[in-house]
Structure formats: structure tokens, C-alpha cells
Design an enzyme around this catalytic site. Structure first.
Site, PDB file in Angstrom:
ATOM      1  N   HIS A   1      24.840 -19.082   9.009  1.00  0.00           N
ATOM      2  CA  HIS A   1      25.668 -18.900   8.141  1.00  0.00           C
ATOM      3  C   HIS A   1      26.416 -17.430   8.375  1.00  0.00           C
ATOM      4  O   HIS A   1      27.548 -17.105   7.772  1.00  0.00           O
ATOM      5  CB  HIS A   1      24.994 -18.604   6.898  1.00  0.00           C
ATOM      6  CG  HIS A   1      24.556 -19.954   6.197  1.00  0.00           C
ATOM      7  ND1 HIS A   1      24.310 -20.261   5.031  1.00  0.00           N
ATOM      8  CD2 HIS A   1      24.467 -21.103   6.913  1.00  0.00           C
ATOM      9  CE1 HIS A   1      24.222 -21.516   4.775  1.00  0.00           C
ATOM     10  NE2 HIS A   1      24.232 -22.083   5.773  1.00  0.00           N
TER      11      HIS A   1
ATOM     12  N   HIS B   1      20.474 -29.578  11.818  1.00  0.00           N
ATOM     13  CA  HIS B   1      19.554 -30.080  10.853  1.00  0.00           C
ATOM     14  C   HIS B   1      18.228 -30.798  11.642  1.00  0.00           C
ATOM     15  O   HIS B   1      17.621 -31.527  11.074  1.00  0.00           O
ATOM     16  CB  HIS B   1      20.196 -31.326  10.203  1.00  0.00           C
ATOM     17  CG  HIS B   1      21.396 -30.549   9.272  1.00  0.00           C
ATOM     18  ND1 HIS B   1      22.115 -31.441   8.478  1.00  0.00           N
ATOM     19  CD2 HIS B   1      21.376 -29.296   9.023  1.00  0.00           C
ATOM     20  CE1 HIS B   1      22.986 -30.530   7.778  1.00  0.00           C
ATOM     21  NE2 HIS B   1      22.551 -29.341   7.940  1.00  0.00           N
TER      22      HIS B   1
END
Length: 728
Positions: free
Chosen positions: A98, A266
Site C-alpha cells: 500500500h 494474496h
């Protein structure tokens, strides 16, 4: 009532300091030109010593020791924020992801290069919930290594080591990211007035058939990428795939890199939504004083471990969330999936009839197995035809997937660090990558006499001051301090796509390049075209200064290389094309944004201040460097002389200024009512804006002739050397 007494609730201290955001000057005059983006990183906010050089400090860092400490941190679970399955890897990866993921290619802003995740608005974005905990977990390491290790570097290194600790062979790591000390003001995150506003909300970033506003990449205010629940929170993997493709393209990623990053991100970790979001307290910027900068605290229930709420989606993607493997594709492609709601009420996909052994265990109790999940973005990797082809290949070839992901992760986390010459540390990959905009190193140096002789040849070539100045400027002006791309080094102005850009005046450019090539061929020593382009501008500025009666030597440092077309990612350079250039009084077409606002944006990207912008515009005008020899703003009768005439005449009350069309004004002699000069908005703003006028008045003064020339030369040199990282 005794005057010494005070009414209840009224502060007894007479204080005039404005310590809140209210009553800002821009609130009173919202249409005034706001110069704040040019003043945002003033040294007054920097606590470091004036001579501190982070890049030099990093060179003395024991990087191996830092990595060892980070590996130990990954499995050192703390009671105040316990690690999922006893491993902080997923949290650290999300933090690094992020940090880097705010980068957008259009203007090079965002990204991991400044440690901006520590400040508003990013530290309180909904998508960054609980990343404050990750940074607090890192604090002991930051504290230990002090000024040798920036937050910006530590955040990215932590994510990289997290992957290594879970079994991935990473591509490398480079340091050199210096921290900032207050929020960035130059980055446009969108015009929405509420977090996670839908695309049909007021001030939406979308128009037409879901056309995302430039330069934005994220689909919502407060998100890093796309909405994991689906477009506007409505699950539809094919629609989400369209959003993903736009978002990742704007981050400079192709389809293969997009699938790799989605799957690799993920493969480890989990989503958190096992609770009620309404139980969470405010984000860090709105938190209570006693919370000490921590946000999203759950003060009504446990709120940690298995009961953590972050995105609202709940569950892991893979069977082994602390292990790098191919489990993501094994589950995604081998099971059918159905929509469910998480305990927090968020949409997520869960497998139908999954085998017990394929379920991940609970983060706290390994005897409990739970269903894995996929987001709408994950389902897009399965249902979008192009993404599916790539997913199938990755599934069938895990080694290839690991390699592509490792390279994509390196690109994601280093895209805004600039060319390889800025990379620091022992883990820098040897391979040269095209997205690093490689430039060949030169193996020559020039003596002072050789520089003088070459300048004489250039000035005797028949090229005008305006031609030489404009060509050097056009070559250098592409530099962006946001991601350190562009600039004169490499001489890519002679290659596609730059040689054909309208703003570079291709016909004039080719004429100048041809003359410089002839001079180059006649030299006894090999000198790059990149150096000759800059040297031509240098010689022209010196000649113009001498004509103004100021004998000054413009600094020049040889050492620029000439890049080849094979070293140039043509498509990625398209975003560097100038659509406007106030310094040459040109814009490609009319835009909604006013020309003077675009001037500030360009100035900020080039790393210039307001007074540097002022002196450059004034100098470029009298040098005759306008696009296509336009006379707008050329407030002098002695073009080619580096005088302060632009400012003298701009501030002369013998004239008044009258609109004469869109972005056009006449400068009229008050006594004769005759037009003396013409101008654009980016000329007159230096007399209109109070701050810019104060600079213009300095340069218009009778004693300013030498100061103007010296300041222009200093700023000109700064622009020419902006990408000479070898000199810094």
C-alpha cells in the site's frame, strides 16, 4: 464583573496563532492561485542537520543486520497486536504494497519513495486500516538503526523480507528513499468529499462510460486499487476486471504483471472482518490524544487476532497463508465459488464443497479449519478471458509464476526510485531493466579549454540563442522529481516518441540536432549529443548575459550519455509529453484547468520553487525561447539579451492590461492607448498574484540586473542537472 475573571469556556491566553485549519487564506479567496505546492518541503519542517545526506548515511548501514532483525520480527508476536498464525508477513507485505501502490505513471506521484504513509491522508485512508500497527511493530528496528535507515526504505524492505521469510526468492532490494516530514500537498487524490464515494456520487472521478479521471489510478477515494467487493461494492468479476486493468495500467503494469501481483499478494496473509465495523474508533488523524496516533481501535470488544476488523472481508485466500506456494491458483481454479457475506457484512466469494484439508486453520487455534475466500478482484483473475490465460499458465508453471511475481514486486516497490544509478545497497540486481530508463555510461571528460572550444563552435554554427535555449530546455524539462524520470541525460529528445512531440517543435528540433551532429563528428574527442545539447544552451545563456553587460560563466558538467531506442520503452515515455509549458508560453490545447495552475504543477514536478519559476519565466521570455517564436510575454525590445526587461515592463504603471480573447491580453500604453505588447495568463499572473508580484518587483528593481542574471543562471543549471544523480 471583575475584569480579571473570565467567562467559563473562554481561553484566558491572548494568542493569535492559527493552529486549526479554519480561516485559511484560500477559504476567503478560493479562486486565488495557491502556491503551497511549491513550498511544501521547506527545510524548516526538516529536523535533520543541514548537512545531513540520507543517501550517504544509508551507505554505512549494516543491511544484513537489518534483514536479520526483520526476519526475527516476523515471528515475534506481540500481545497488543498478535500475528496471524504467529507470522507478521501478511501485514508487512500489505503495508509495503500500500506504500508503493499509490504510484501512478501519469505524473509519477505517489509511491513508496518518501515514507508518506506516515502522514495524512494516507495514514488514515480506509484502505490503510491497521497499517499503523505494522509501523509500530517496526519502530524498534527504526529506532535501532536511526538515521541510517529511513521509514520509506524500511517499509519496503520489511515487505520484501516478509516474502523471503515465507519462501519466495525475491529479485532484490535497493535503498535510497529519503523521508519527508509533513504531508504532501502536490498530490491530487480526487475531488470527492467523502471516503469510498460511489462512482455516481457528487464530484465523482468518473465520467462518460466509466472513464477514470487522469491522473488517478484508484477507483475510489481512500482505496489503493479497486474495490475488493466489486464495482461500487456490487460484485461482478468481469466489471471489476475492467477496473483492475485500468488501475494497473496506470501504475505501469501489464496484464501478466497484474495477475502475478494480485495472486502473489494474496498467496499469503488474510482479510479481516470478523466483527462489526461500527465498533471501530476513528482513524489515526481523528483519534483521541491518549491513543497516540493509533486508529481503528476497538474499545467495545476484543478487536485483535481472530476478531480483527480491517476491510470487512474475512478469511485467507490459501490453505497455507504463511507459506509461498501455488495454493492461490490451486483453490481459485479448481473450485466453484459462490457469493457470501462476511461477519462484518462485506461481499466475498467462498468455495463450494471444499475439502477439509484445503481449508486454512484459524489464526489462533490450529484445530479449527475455516473456509478460504476470494475477493471480486480475485474472481476476475479466473473469469476475465485474458487474465484466465495468464492464471492457467502460472498454475501450470509455479516456477515461472514465482519469477514473474518477484520481478513485478521489485518493479512495484522501485518504480518511483528512479534510474538504477540511484539504487543503493548490496542487494541491487545486476540486470538492467527497461523500465529503469537505462542510460549508457560515458568514458570521457572535458577540460575547461575543450568546453570553451566546443561552445565557440556551437555559437559559430549559425544557430540562434533562441534555438539553442529552446532545444536544451525541451530536452531537460521532462524531468520529474516525483519518480526521477526524464531529463536531458540520455538525449531521448532525439528518439521516438519525444522527437515527434508537438511541444518539441520537430522541424526546429531536427535542424538543431543536425547541426550539433555535424559539430560532434568534427570533434577530436567523443562527446555525447546529450552533452552538446546542454552545452549549446549553456553557451547561448552566457552570450545573452554578456550582451546584458553581465559577464558570467554558466556551470557545465560533462558526463551525459546517449540512450538508444532499444533502451527506451516508447509507450512509457508517452506520459512525459508536455501538454503545456508556461516557460515557453505554450499549451497544446485549451484545458479546463487554468494555464497558471498547470504552470505550478509543471514547476513542482521539476523540483523548482516559486521564485525559481519566476526568474526562469522572465529569462526565457527575453531570450526569445517561446514556442514557435510567439511574441506573447516578450516584454523587451532587445530579444536575446538576458535583461530584466520582462519584470521592468510588467510592473510599469505606464501600461494597463486588457483582455483580448481567450488566454490573450494586450499591454496598452496609457498615454497613447496603443498596444505595446501581448501576453497570456502565465505572463500576467506574475503581476497579479501578490506573492509572485513580490518576486517580480525584486527583479524589476534598478539594482537587480546582476542578481537577475545570476539567479537565472543558477536556476537554469539546476534544471539542466536535475537528472545528474552522479553529481549529487
Amino acid at each position: 464583573m471583575d475584569k480579571a475573571q473570565h467567562t467559563q469556556g473562554k481561553c484566558p491566553v491572548a494568542h493569535g496563532g492559527n493552529t486549526t485549519v479554519a480561516s485559511d487564506v484560500m477559504e476567503w479567496w478560493p479562486n486565488a492561485l495557491n502556491l503551497d505546492i511549491l513550498h511544501q518541503h521547506d527545510n524548516k519542517t526538516n529536523p535533520m542537520d543541514p548537512n545531513f545526506d540520507y543517501r550517504e548515511a544509508f551507505k554505512s548501514l549494516d543491511l544484513s543486520a537489518v534483514k536479520q532483525d526483520l526476519r526475527a520480527l516476523m515471528t515475534d508476536s506481540k500481545d497488543w497486536w498478535p500475528a496471524d498464525w504467529g507470522h507478521y508477513g501478511g501485514l508487512m507485505i500489505r503495508m509495503a504494497w500500500h506504500s508503493a501502490g499509490t504510484y501512478r505513471m501519469a505524473d509519477g506521484r505517489g509511491g513508496a519513495g518518501t515514507g508518506n504513509q506516515r502522514f495524512a491522508p494516507l495514514n488514515s485512508w480506509p484502505d490503510n486500516a491497521n497499517l499503523d500497527k505494522a509501523r509500530r511493530l517496526l519502530w524498534p528496528i527504526k529506532k535501532k538503526y536511526g538515521n541510517k535507515l529511513s521509514w520509506a526504505d524500511l517499509i519496503i524492505l520489511a515487505g520484501t523480507i516478509a516474502y523471503e521469510s515465507m519462501g519466495l526468492k525475491t529479485f532484490g532490494f535497493a535503498g535510497g528513499r529519503a523521508d519527508i516530514w509533513h504531508p504532501e500537498k502536490d498530490i491530487y487524490w480526487g475531488s470527492e468529499k467523502q471516503w469510498l464515494a460511489a462512482s455516481d456520487a457528487e464530484n465523482s472521478r468518473y465520467s462518460g462510460q466509466r472513464d477514470l479521471e487522469n491522473p488517478l489510478a484508484a477507483v475510489m477515494m481512500g482505496l489503493i486499487y479497486v474495490n475488493p467487493e466489486g464495482v461500487d461494492g456490487q460484485p461482478d468479476p468481469l466489471k471489476t476486471a475492467q477496473d483492475i486493468r485500468v488501475t494497473f495500467e496506470r501504475m505501469a503494469m501489464n496484464d501478466e504483471e497484474t495477475v502475478a501481483l494480485t495472486a502473489g499478494g494474496h498467496t499469503v496473509g488474510k482479510c479481516h472482518g470478523n466483527g462489526r465495523a461500527e465498533n471501530l474508533e476513528a482513524a489515526p488523524e481523528g483519534a483521541e490524544l491518549e491513543d497516540q496516533g493509533l486508529g481503528w481501535l476497538n474499545k467495545t470488544s476484543r478487536g485483535i487476532g481472530r476478531d480483527t476488523v480491517t476491510s470487512g472481508i474475512e478469511g485467507a485466500w490459501t490453505t497455507h497463508p504463511t507459506q509461498w506456494d501455488n495454493g492461490y491458483f490451486e483453490l481459485l481454479l479448481n473450485y466453484d465459488w459462490e457469493l457470501k457475506k462476511s461477519p462484518a457484512g462485506a461481499w466475498q466469494w467462498q468455495p463450494i464443497n471444499i475439502k477439509e484439508e484445503h481449508k486454512p486453520v484459524d489464526v489462533e487455534d490450529p484445530s479449527i479449519r475455516l473456509s478460504p475466500i476470494m475477493t471480486d478482484a480475485d474472481m476476475a483473475m479466473k473469469m476475465d478471458p485474458e487474465y484466465r490465460k495468464i492464471s492457467d499458465r502460472f498454475y501450470q508453471d509455479p516456477a515461472y509464476f514465482s519469477e514473474v511475481f518477484a520481478r513485478a514486486w521489485f518493479k512495484l516497490t522501485h518504480r518511483d526510485l528512479g534510474p538504477k544509478s540511484r539504487y543503493l545497497g548490496t542487494d541491487v540486481p545486476a540486470e538492467e531493466l527497461i523500465w529503469q530508463d537505462p542510460i549508457p555510461q560515458v568514458d570521457y571528460s572535458l577540460t575547461e579549454q575543450e568546453v570553451t572550444d566546443i561552445k565557440a563552435k556551437i555559437l559559430a554554427s549559425g544557430l540562434s540563442i533562441a534555438q539553442l535555449v529552446a532545444t536544451a530546455w525541451d530536452s531537460a524539462r521532462t524531468f520529474r522529481g516525483s519518480d526521477f524520470r526524464g531529463g536531458a541525460n540520455g538525449a531521448r529528445i532525439r528518439l521516438a516518441p519525444q522527437k515527434d512531440w508537438q511541444g518539441n517543435e520537430p522541424a526546429r528540433l531536427q535542424k538543431v540536432l543536425a547541426v550539433l551532429a555535424t559539430i560532434q563528428a568534427g570533434l577530436t574527442k567523443s562527446v555525447s549529443i546529450a552533452d552538446l545539447i546542454v552545452l549549446g544552451g549553456t553557451a547561448a545563456v552566457e552570450k545573452a548575459a554578456h550582451a546584458a553587460g553581465v559577464h558570467v560563466k554558466v556551470p557545465f558538467a560533462a558526463g551525459r550519455g546517449d540512450s538508444t531506442l532499444a533502451q527506451t520503452d516508447v509507450e512509457s515515455f508517452d506520459v512525459l509529453e508536455p501538454l503545456h509549458d508556461a516557460f515557453r508560453n505554450w499549451q497544446k490545447k485549451d484545458y479546463v484547468v487554468q494555464p497558471e495552475e498547470m504552470m505550478l504543477d509543471r514547476t513542482q514536478l521539476m523540483g523548482l520553487t516559486a521564485h525559481e519559476m519566476t526568474v526562469l519565466v522572465g529569462g526565457m521570455r527575453v531570450l526569445g525561447a517561446n514556442y514557435d517564436n510567439s511574441k506573447h510575454g516578450v516584454f523587451t525590445d532587445n530579444v536575446g539579451v538576458l535583461s530584466n526587461d520582462f519584470f521592468v515592463n510588467l510592473t510599469d504603471m505606464s501600461y494597463n492590461w486588457k483582455p483580448a480573447g481567450k488566454n490573450l491580453y494586450h499591454i496598452v500604453d496609457r498615454s497613447t492607448d496603443k498596444v505595446k505588447w501581448t501576453a497570456t495568463r502565465v505572463d500576467l499572473v506574475f503581476g497579479s498574484n501578490s506573492i509572485l508580484r513580490s518576486y517580480a518587483e525584486i527583479y524589476a528593481q534598478d539594482d537587480a540586473k546582476e542578481k537577475f542574471v545570476n539567479d537565472f543562471v543558477k536556476t537554469w543549471t539546476k534544471v539542466m542537472n536535475a537528472d545528474r544523480f552522479d553529481l549529487m
